[in-house]
Enzyme design. Structure first.
Site, PDB file in Angstrom:
ATOM      1  CE  LYS A  60      41.124  16.329  65.655  1.00  0.00           C
ATOM      2  NZ  LYS A  60      40.451  17.617  65.378  1.00  0.00           N
ATOM      3  CG  HIS A  77      58.177  15.008  61.351  1.00  0.00           C
ATOM      4  ND1 HIS A  77      58.930  14.121  60.624  1.00  0.00           N
ATOM      5  CD2 HIS A  77      56.962  14.423  61.536  1.00  0.00           C
ATOM      6  CE1 HIS A  77      58.207  13.040  60.367  1.00  0.00           C
ATOM      7  NE2 HIS A  77      57.008  13.196  60.919  1.00  0.00           N
ATOM      8  CG  ASP A 115      55.653   8.353  63.492  1.00  0.00           C
ATOM      9  OD1 ASP A 115      55.317   8.493  62.309  1.00  0.00           O
ATOM     10  OD2 ASP A 115      55.088   8.934  64.430  1.00  0.00           O
ATOM     11  CG  HIS A 157      54.885  10.114  58.816  1.00  0.00           C
ATOM     12  ND1 HIS A 157      53.807   9.858  59.652  1.00  0.00           N
ATOM     13  CD2 HIS A 157      54.352  10.427  57.610  1.00  0.00           C
ATOM     14  CE1 HIS A 157      52.684  10.024  58.986  1.00  0.00           C
ATOM     15  NE2 HIS A 157      52.982  10.361  57.742  1.00  0.00           N
ATOM     16  CG  ASP A 215      52.152   7.740  62.428  1.00  0.00           C
ATOM     17  OD1 ASP A 215      52.954   6.918  62.918  1.00  0.00           O
ATOM     18  OD2 ASP A 215      52.514   8.834  61.963  1.00  0.00           O
ATOM     19  NE  ARG A 237      41.054  11.171  60.671  1.00  0.00           N
ATOM     20  CZ  ARG A 237      40.631  12.361  61.094  1.00  0.00           C
ATOM     21  NH1 ARG A 237      40.799  12.708  62.358  1.00  0.00           N
ATOM     22  NH2 ARG A 237      40.046  13.189  60.252  1.00  0.00           N
TER      23      ARG A 237
END
Length: 531
Positions: A26, A138, A173, A175, A261, A267
């Site tokens: 978002k 990424h 992060d 990830h 995140d 989420r």
């Protein structure tokens, strides 16, 4: 706490873009963050900038020309055709990276802010530069990945390297920052240090043993954690590793990717960090008094991302203790129900990192790897060009003097033909020798289209899925009886194997070998004339 000169980059248009109503990413979170900064009165304490959007030329300092050209043309209606049903560029309506309206403008906005932030640092105009719309770590050289299309971090680091000899990249992060690590995997001028979730988690990379290659061996640091990472466990690893990195690598500038995140309750995340635990990284790196750049990244619980980036902006200013935990009224006040507080509390996840001393083993192994680096790499000093080679030679184009569409299509086709000159061996099947009486000829059997497939991990499901790989060396075939698959590179000229188009006053084509032997002169015996 000492004051710092802060440059804050924000474009009001950033909240207008949408990946889709049901998509996890978002862009509106950046607008909400700006609203909180305004409500807390932090904007007047910073140099607020609206950066120029990155041009295609700036993006191609890292990404391939074909990929940026694709991003500039793709729409939700044409994405399946331009990617050959998701076989190229990592973009597909059925994948993590959809083609949405205004995709290229969104990429230009994000990348432009990070590049401009880097320039503020290199010019000495700011001690800390912030672009929460950046951090898309990424994206690969010619492919989108993990909701990221253009890697603004790599573009910013390349700008920093024009002035600074060494740049440290830190990624907190949840990830792994695979795109940035891959870009600088074989250089010792950039040290990448990623703290992320390991194991079967997107993107499936970032193991402890991945340490770089060539002269860059040892300059890629990966710290993979397990589920439920808490503040105390995170700080017990982050602080000593950063102290060792700053001592050995001695970076001239630091880029900190603050993907939110890794917060509790995200989420798509699986860590259990609080807002203060996450912001501790900003506070820790600020004290080294090295030019610092802060960018955003992941963060899929929108209100928590906005809270944390607001608090971390205050940390950059050194006024985090002055913020009232009770949120002031703003245009998005109702989003923060029911508590209406500037906080992200920890959840009830169990911290699997503290079992069996695995955290201590992880920290000691990373520190041992750092001890193998003897000293900071040196870089030869040289003059810094004040303008690009293209500007100096007058090869860049203004808005009123751009190449026409024919020039662009011819350039695309030239690149395509160049790639065809040396096809990879893996693109062909078995080779057989056959004798038809007139000599030996080699016959190649091409593989069936889409017979080669690659696997990609989805950031949404963390599962590996097969995606088709398009073979550009195979014959052009229509899609459902329509236009050929290579429509993206179409220039209106039909090219044949070992044949060239002839425009020298007659109709037909000529064998390229005879054309070279005859100096381009017409040879009626060897020509195939279309009467």
């Amino acid at each position: 706490m000492s004051k710092r000169s802060i440059s804050y980059f924000y474009d009001p248009d950033v909240g207008s873009y949408s990946y889709g109503s049901t998509h996890m990413m978002k862009p509106l979170r950046m607008r909400i963050t700006n609203e909180l900064l305004t409500a807390y009165g932090l904007l007047p304490k910073m140099d607020v900038q609206r950066a120029e959007r990155a041009t295609a030329e700036q993006m191609t300092s890292f990404h391939t020309d074909e990929y940026i050209e694709f991003l500039s043309k793709v729409t939700p209606e044409t994405v399946e055709e331009l990617t050959f049903n998701g076989a190229r560029f990592g973009v597909s309506q059925n994948w993590d990276n959809p083609a949405f309206e205004g995709l290229f403008e969104f990429c230009a906005l994000s990348a432009g802010g990070s590049v401009a932030a880097a320039k503020r640092l290199t010019s000495g105009a700011a001690d800390i530069a912030i672009n929460w719309a950046g951090g898309l770590h990424h994206a690969k050289k010619g492919e989108a990945s993990g909701f990221c299309y253009v890697n603004d971090i790599v573009l910013a680091i390349l700008e920093l390297l024009r002035v600074y000899p060494r740049v440290l990249y830190i990624d907190i992060d949840c990830h792994h920052g695979d795109g940035v690590e891959e870009a600088f995997y074989s250089t010792n001028r950039v040290m990448t240090c990623s703290f992320h979730k390991g194991g079967a988690f997107f993107p499936g990379t970032g193991q402890l043993k991945d340490r770089g290659s060539g002269v860059g061996f040892g300059y890629a640091i990966n710290v993979p954690f397990k589920d439920g990472l808490s503040d105390q466990a995170f700080h017990a690893v982050f602080d000593p590793i950063m102290e060792k990195v700053m001592e050995i690598f001695q970076p001239s500038a630091v880029v900190l990717q603050c993907g939110s995140d890794s917060l509790a309750g995200d989420r798509l995340g699986c860590f259990n960090l609080t807002m203060q635990g996450h912001a501790h990284c900003v506070q820790h790196m600020r004290k080294y008094n090295v030019p610092l750049m802060l960018v955003g990244g992941g963060g899929y619980t929108v209100k928590n991302a906005a809270r944390t980036w607001t608090y971390e902006t205050a940390c950059a200013l050194g006024v985090e203790h002055e913020l009232d935990p009770r949120l002031p009224y703003n245009d998005f006040f109702e989003w923060f129900a029911p508590r209406y507080r500037l906080e992200v509390a920890e959840g009830n996840l169990e911290d699997l990192n503290i079992k069996n001393d695995s955290l201590k083993v992880l920290r000691d192994e990373v520190l041992q790897n750092l001890n193998e680096l003897k000293a900071a790499p040196s870089v030869a000093l040289q003059d810094i060009p004040r303008e690009s080679v293209g500007d100096h030679l007058g090869l860049t184009f203004s808005e009123s003097d751009k190449p026409d569409d024919l020039d662009k299509r011819l350039a695309q086709h030239s690149r395509f033909v160049y790639e065809l000159q040396e096809p990879e061996r893996s693109d062909y099947g078995s080779e057989e020798d056959s004798d038809d009486g007139s000599g030996s000829s080699r016959r190649r059997t091409r593989r069936t289209r889409n017979s080669r497939r690659t696997k990609k991990m989805s950031i949404l499901t963390n599962e590996w899925e097969e995606t088709p790989t398009f073979d550009c060396h195979e014959p052009h075939e229509p899609i459902n009886g329509g236009r050929p698959r290579r429509q993206f590179f179409e220039s209106g000229i039909v090219w044949q194997i070992e044949r060239v188009p002839v425009v020298g006053g007659y109709k037909g084509s000529i064998n390229i070998h005879h054309a070279m032997e005859n100096g381009g002169q017409r040879d009626d015996v060897e020509m195939n004339v279309d009467d």
